[in-house]
Every structure is written in C-alpha cells, then in structure tokens.
Design an enzyme around this catalytic site. Structure first.
Site, PDB file in Angstrom:
ATOM      1  N   HIS A  97       0.857  -1.187   0.000  1.00  0.00           N
ATOM      2  CA  HIS A  97       0.000   0.000   0.000  1.00  0.00           C
ATOM      3  C   HIS A  97       0.889   1.232   0.000  1.00  0.00           C
ATOM      4  O   HIS A  97       1.796   1.342   0.818  1.00  0.00           O
ATOM      5  CB  HIS A  97      -0.909  -0.003   1.233  1.00  0.00           C
ATOM      6  CG  HIS A  97      -1.693   1.264   1.380  1.00  0.00           C
ATOM      7  ND1 HIS A  97      -2.377   1.826   0.323  1.00  0.00           N
ATOM      8  CD2 HIS A  97      -1.905   2.083   2.435  1.00  0.00           C
ATOM      9  CE1 HIS A  97      -2.983   2.931   0.731  1.00  0.00           C
ATOM     10  NE2 HIS A  97      -2.699   3.118   2.008  1.00  0.00           N
ATOM     11  N   HIS A  99       0.853   5.757  -1.071  1.00  0.00           N
ATOM     12  CA  HIS A  99       0.164   6.942  -1.568  1.00  0.00           C
ATOM     13  C   HIS A  99       1.069   7.577  -2.625  1.00  0.00           C
ATOM     14  O   HIS A  99       1.290   8.789  -2.615  1.00  0.00           O
ATOM     15  CB  HIS A  99      -0.122   7.933  -0.444  1.00  0.00           C
ATOM     16  CG  HIS A  99      -1.075   7.422   0.585  1.00  0.00           C
ATOM     17  ND1 HIS A  99      -1.547   8.202   1.610  1.00  0.00           N
ATOM     18  CD2 HIS A  99      -1.663   6.206   0.745  1.00  0.00           C
ATOM     19  CE1 HIS A  99      -2.370   7.481   2.367  1.00  0.00           C
ATOM     20  NE2 HIS A  99      -2.446   6.271   1.865  1.00  0.00           N
ATOM     21  N   ASP A 122       1.685  -4.414 -21.135  1.00  0.00           N
ATOM     22  CA  ASP A 122       2.671  -5.422 -20.751  1.00  0.00           C
ATOM     23  C   ASP A 122       2.366  -5.987 -19.358  1.00  0.00           C
ATOM     24  O   ASP A 122       2.804  -7.080 -19.024  1.00  0.00           O
ATOM     25  CB  ASP A 122       4.079  -4.806 -20.700  1.00  0.00           C
ATOM     26  CG  ASP A 122       4.685  -4.670 -22.088  1.00  0.00           C
ATOM     27  OD1 ASP A 122       4.258  -5.390 -23.000  1.00  0.00           O
ATOM     28  OD2 ASP A 122       5.600  -3.830 -22.227  1.00  0.00           O
ATOM     29  N   HIS A 171      -8.071   7.896  -1.859  1.00  0.00           N
ATOM     30  CA  HIS A 171      -7.107   7.411  -0.878  1.00  0.00           C
ATOM     31  C   HIS A 171      -5.735   7.149  -1.498  1.00  0.00           C
ATOM     32  O   HIS A 171      -4.839   7.983  -1.360  1.00  0.00           O
ATOM     33  CB  HIS A 171      -7.714   6.165  -0.211  1.00  0.00           C
ATOM     34  CG  HIS A 171      -6.873   5.565   0.863  1.00  0.00           C
ATOM     35  ND1 HIS A 171      -7.324   4.596   1.715  1.00  0.00           N
ATOM     36  CD2 HIS A 171      -5.581   5.787   1.207  1.00  0.00           C
ATOM     37  CE1 HIS A 171      -6.358   4.254   2.547  1.00  0.00           C
ATOM     38  NE2 HIS A 171      -5.297   4.957   2.255  1.00  0.00           N
ATOM     39  N   TYR A 229       8.488 -13.188 -23.794  1.00  0.00           N
ATOM     40  CA  TYR A 229       9.290 -12.053 -23.344  1.00  0.00           C
ATOM     41  C   TYR A 229      10.337 -12.517 -22.330  1.00  0.00           C
ATOM     42  O   TYR A 229      10.051 -13.347 -21.478  1.00  0.00           O
ATOM     43  CB  TYR A 229       8.367 -11.013 -22.713  1.00  0.00           C
ATOM     44  CG  TYR A 229       9.106  -9.831 -22.122  1.00  0.00           C
ATOM     45  CD1 TYR A 229       9.437  -8.738 -22.904  1.00  0.00           C
ATOM     46  CD2 TYR A 229       9.503  -9.848 -20.790  1.00  0.00           C
ATOM     47  CE1 TYR A 229      10.137  -7.667 -22.369  1.00  0.00           C
ATOM     48  CE2 TYR A 229      10.200  -8.798 -20.249  1.00  0.00           C
ATOM     49  CZ  TYR A 229      10.510  -7.691 -21.042  1.00  0.00           C
ATOM     50  OH  TYR A 229      11.201  -6.656 -20.513  1.00  0.00           O
TER      51      TYR A 229
HETATM   52 ZN   LIG Z   1      -3.304   4.799   3.010  1.00  0.00          ZN
END
Ligand SMILES: [Zn+2]
Length: 232
Positions: A97, A99, A122, A171, A229
């Site tokens: 996670h 930002h 891709d 978010h 690839y």
């Molecule tokens: Zn967050």
C-alpha cells in the site's frame, strides 16, 4: 535466537525498503507485507517507523486474524486491509500500500487509469480499476477492514493476479503479487503507468485507449501461455 520467521521477515523488509528507493513514499508512508501461506502468517512493516531506521527485527509477524505472533512493535495500521486480501485471494503472497503521487492523483480524481499504451498492456490487460468511494457507514465500522472490502468489491468479477493493482478512491494505491518482490514491483509499475497516463491525458484529453489487438499482443507475450518475453 534466530526467528522461525527470519526469511519471511527479511523478504518483507527488503520489499519495504524498495518503497523509498523507488520514490513511492515520503516519511513513513506506505507498507509492504509478505505471506507465508503454509504457516498462515504475514510479516509487515511496523507502524510509523522511518525507512532509514527500519531493521529486519522491527518487522511484525501476525496471523491471518491480525494477532501478533512475533515482534515488539505495533504492526502497520493498514494491516487489516492487507489481511482482508490474503484471506480472500488464493495465490497472493505479497501486498503493498502506498500513496505514490501519480497513482494517488488518479485515485483522488476517482478515475481508473486508462490503458493508453503498451507499457500498461505489458502488465495488465485493462484499465487500472478504481474502487467506489467508501460509504459513511463503512467509515464508521472498521475503517481498515472496510478498505480491504472496498477492493474486494471492485474485484468481484476480476482475477487479482491478472490485474494486480487498484486505486482506492480518494485514498491511494494497493498492489500485490504472488511474492512480496512481485507486489512491490507492481507498485512501482502502477506509479509509472499513472505518470505516463497523466502526461498522455494532459497532452490530449481525448487520447484513445490502445486498440484491443495491441493490448492482447503485449499482455500475452509476457503473460499468456505462449509468453516469449525475457529469458527462459
Ligand atoms: Zn493509506
């Protein structure tokens, strides 16, 4: 005494250290977790510890219900969001996670990232999806669990390992992979796709999505059953 979770913690630590290295966060923003599916435990970044001070021993090991199994620090406040994904999805071994700036820009605009070019194709064969905005009722329940649920809702008819990233509206970004290394790679890819798409849309607000034939060609040469690839 050496931790029984040493290798898992080392992998989670190394993946967390990629966050500042790839400029995916400032200060302590962002977190990576790594799953040991056989033992049903997850190693995750502790809450609020600077990356330049973060050691392998700081990593917190929790079970899939969130109970701390090893570690003296508090796990990331986002841990429940990670656990929702691990409990729901087979084959996911790492969750990230952040930002990161451009991805969060799209998330705040509540827009999926259009598949404008082959760099995007891709890695995934559709727009990077964006969840719905969380309802007031959900915010009042367990916020971090509900963040995970927001993602599950968005992936009801998607294969998580086929589309290993999402924008959470208003978010930020979540990504994942079969390993923590792949999950952090996907976080960096997501930020780059978001940046390229921002430039594309800025230059031409009506820019067309990549034609389906090119999407399929690029996705399948890396991910299809006849992928060719890279090195064997
Ligand atoms: Zn967050």
């Amino acid at each position: 005494m050496k931790s029984p979770y040493q290798e898992l913690k080392e992998r989670a630590w190394a993946a967390n250290m990629e966050i500042p290295k790839r400029c995916l966060a400032i200060y302590t923003f962002g977190n990576v977790s790594a799953l040991d599916a056989a033992r049903g435990v997850v190693a995750i970044k502790p809450s609020g510890v600077d990356y330049d001070k973060l050691t392998v021993d700081d990593l917190v090991v929790v079970d899939l219900s969130g109970k701390v199994v090893e570690g003296s620090l508090r796990p990331s406040t986002d841990t429940p969001s990670h656990l929702v994904l691990y409990r729901a999805w087979q084959g996911v071994g790492g969750v990230v996670h952040t930002h990161s700036t451009y991805a969060t820009g799209w998330a705040q605009a509540r827009l999926p990232i259009p598949i404008y070019g082959t760099t995007h194709a891709d890695h995934l064969a559709e727009d990077v999806p964006c969840t719905a905005v969380m309802s007031d009722e959900a915010v009042e329940r367990n916020y971090e669990v509900e963040t995970g649920n927001q993602i599950l809702e968005c992936f009801k008819s998607r294969a998580p390992l086929h589309t290993p990233m999402v924008l959470v509206a208003g978010h930020g970004a979540f990504s994942w992979g079969d390993t923590p290394e792949k999950a952090i790679y996907n976080a960096a890819v997501l930020e780059e796709l978001a940046r390229m798409a921002f430039i594309t849309r800025t230059l031409d607000p009506g820019a067309a999505r990549l034609p389906d034939r090119l999407i399929r060609k690029h996705f399948e040469r890396k991910h299809g059953k006849n992928a060719y690839y890279g090195q064997k």
